[in-house]
Design an enzyme around this catalytic site. Structure first.
Site, PDB file in Angstrom:
ATOM      1  N   GLU A 177      -7.685   1.690  -6.868  1.00  0.00           N
ATOM      2  CA  GLU A 177      -6.803   1.076  -5.469  1.00  0.00           C
ATOM      3  C   GLU A 177      -5.207   1.905  -5.495  1.00  0.00           C
ATOM      4  O   GLU A 177      -4.259   1.369  -5.527  1.00  0.00           O
ATOM      5  CB  GLU A 177      -6.644  -0.147  -5.071  1.00  0.00           C
ATOM      6  CG  GLU A 177      -5.640  -0.479  -3.449  1.00  0.00           C
ATOM      7  CD  GLU A 177      -5.995  -1.444  -2.504  1.00  0.00           C
ATOM      8  OE1 GLU A 177      -5.296  -1.185  -1.535  1.00  0.00           O
ATOM      9  OE2 GLU A 177      -6.256  -2.977  -3.325  1.00  0.00           O
ATOM     10  N   LYS A 214     -10.119   2.966  -2.935  1.00  0.00           N
ATOM     11  CA  LYS A 214     -10.085   2.234  -1.835  1.00  0.00           C
ATOM     12  C   LYS A 214      -8.948   2.806  -1.486  1.00  0.00           C
ATOM     13  O   LYS A 214      -7.611   3.003  -2.218  1.00  0.00           O
ATOM     14  CB  LYS A 214      -9.432   0.519  -2.127  1.00  0.00           C
ATOM     15  CG  LYS A 214      -9.180  -0.282  -0.697  1.00  0.00           C
ATOM     16  CD  LYS A 214      -9.127  -1.529  -1.194  1.00  0.00           C
ATOM     17  CE  LYS A 214      -8.252  -2.015   0.028  1.00  0.00           C
ATOM     18  NZ  LYS A 214      -8.447  -3.748   0.175  1.00  0.00           N
TER      19      LYS A 214
END
Length: 297
Positions: A177, A214
């Site tokens: 992420e 993400k």
């Protein structure tokens, strides 16, 4: 727990990933939004008991099932606790058919070159081994991109992949992420750099290894489609990043193949003061709206 079944759900399951991984620093704000003021608890133990009660209430709500919620990201302390009389990860998979993931980062370093990389994780191997023992499928770790600085973006992404390979060594699937801050003026340029840096790192990843990503909802629709279609990317999920749920859902619906992984947007409108009927109805409506945005693309 069947890892193959979880992998199928993670890759092909409809719906979204619920982010239930607020850490110590963000817990007071999450509780405040849930209607619990800091004056209502007197120490960290009480605070974490309250946030666990909130998470348990969400997970045990009738609408929180694998039909619309593909997975859930847990805080380490949540993994070590029980929901519904079972260890949390087991309850998620066995009772809800929701794939369990674990947040593993220790927060962010100070900004340099326009980015914040992750702090060292000296106990990562031990945490991953415990996660495997709990039946967790994958992990998640967050770093931040705050400017279109090519050197900074490349360093940020390189760290994500380096630690991702360590996590893959435990048989877990890492969600990388590298979050682009939604308020920066050069967001679109930063997203171009991010996509290039991720593609370069994927080239170096062994063919039999797969990751998830993400990412912040992009300025240009389908900007990350090349990553969604990449054979070594199991799934690309979107963070809400401070957008309202309405704005996040609208952006998400325009990005083909991207699904949600929302935290604040998931708990928006929920309150400790609601009756179970009110709470369940509010959560069901939220889950449906995020699910519909996730499958719209």
């Amino acid at each position: 727990m069947s890892n193959a079944e979880m992998a199928r759900q993670a890759e092909f399951g409809e719906g979204f990933i619920a982010a239930l991984d607020q850490s110590g620093g963000s817990t007071p704000k999450a509780l405040r939004l849930y209607g619990i003021e800091e004056s209502e608890y007197s120490n960290d133990d009480e605070m974490f008991d309250l946030i666990h009660a909130m998470r348990s209430r969400i997970v045990m709500s009738p609408a929180f099932t694998g039909d619309k919620v593909m997975g859930a990201i847990l805080f380490e302390m949540t993994m070590d606790r029980e929901i519904g009389g079972k260890p949390s990860a087991r309850y998620l998979w066995e009772d809800r058919r929701v794939v369990p993931f674990l947040k593993v980062d220790n927060g962010l370093e100070e900004a340099a070159d326009g980015v914040q990389v992750m702090k060292p994780m000296p106990t990562l191997d031990e945490v991953c081994a415990r996660a495997v023992g709990h039946g967790v499928f994958g992990t998640k770790m967050r770093s931040v991109i705050g400017a279109a600085n090519a050197e900074g973006v490349e360093r940020n992404v390189a760290q994500q992949f380096e630690i991702g390979r360590q996590i893959l060594g435990h048989g877990l699937v890492p969600i990388l992420e590298p979050e682009v801050t939604i308020s920066i003026p050069d967001k679109a340029e930063a997203e171009d750099m991010l996509r290039s840096a991720i593609l370069a790192q994927l080239e170096a990843l062994p063919d039999d290894q797969r990751i998830m990503l993400k990412l912040t909802l992009p300025e240009m629709d389908n900007h990350y489609k090349v990553l969604i279609d990449h054979p070594q990317v199991m799934r690309v999920v979107a963070l809400s990043g401070g957008y309202s749920r309405e704005e996040a859902n609208a952006r998400l619906a325009r990005n083909t193949g991207m699904i949600a992984s929302f935290s604040r947007a998931l708990t928006e409108g929920l309150s400790a003061k609601q009756s179970d009927a009110e709470f369940d109805a509010t959560l069901a409506a939220t889950i449906t709206s995020i699910y519909e945005a996730s499958v719209a693309g």
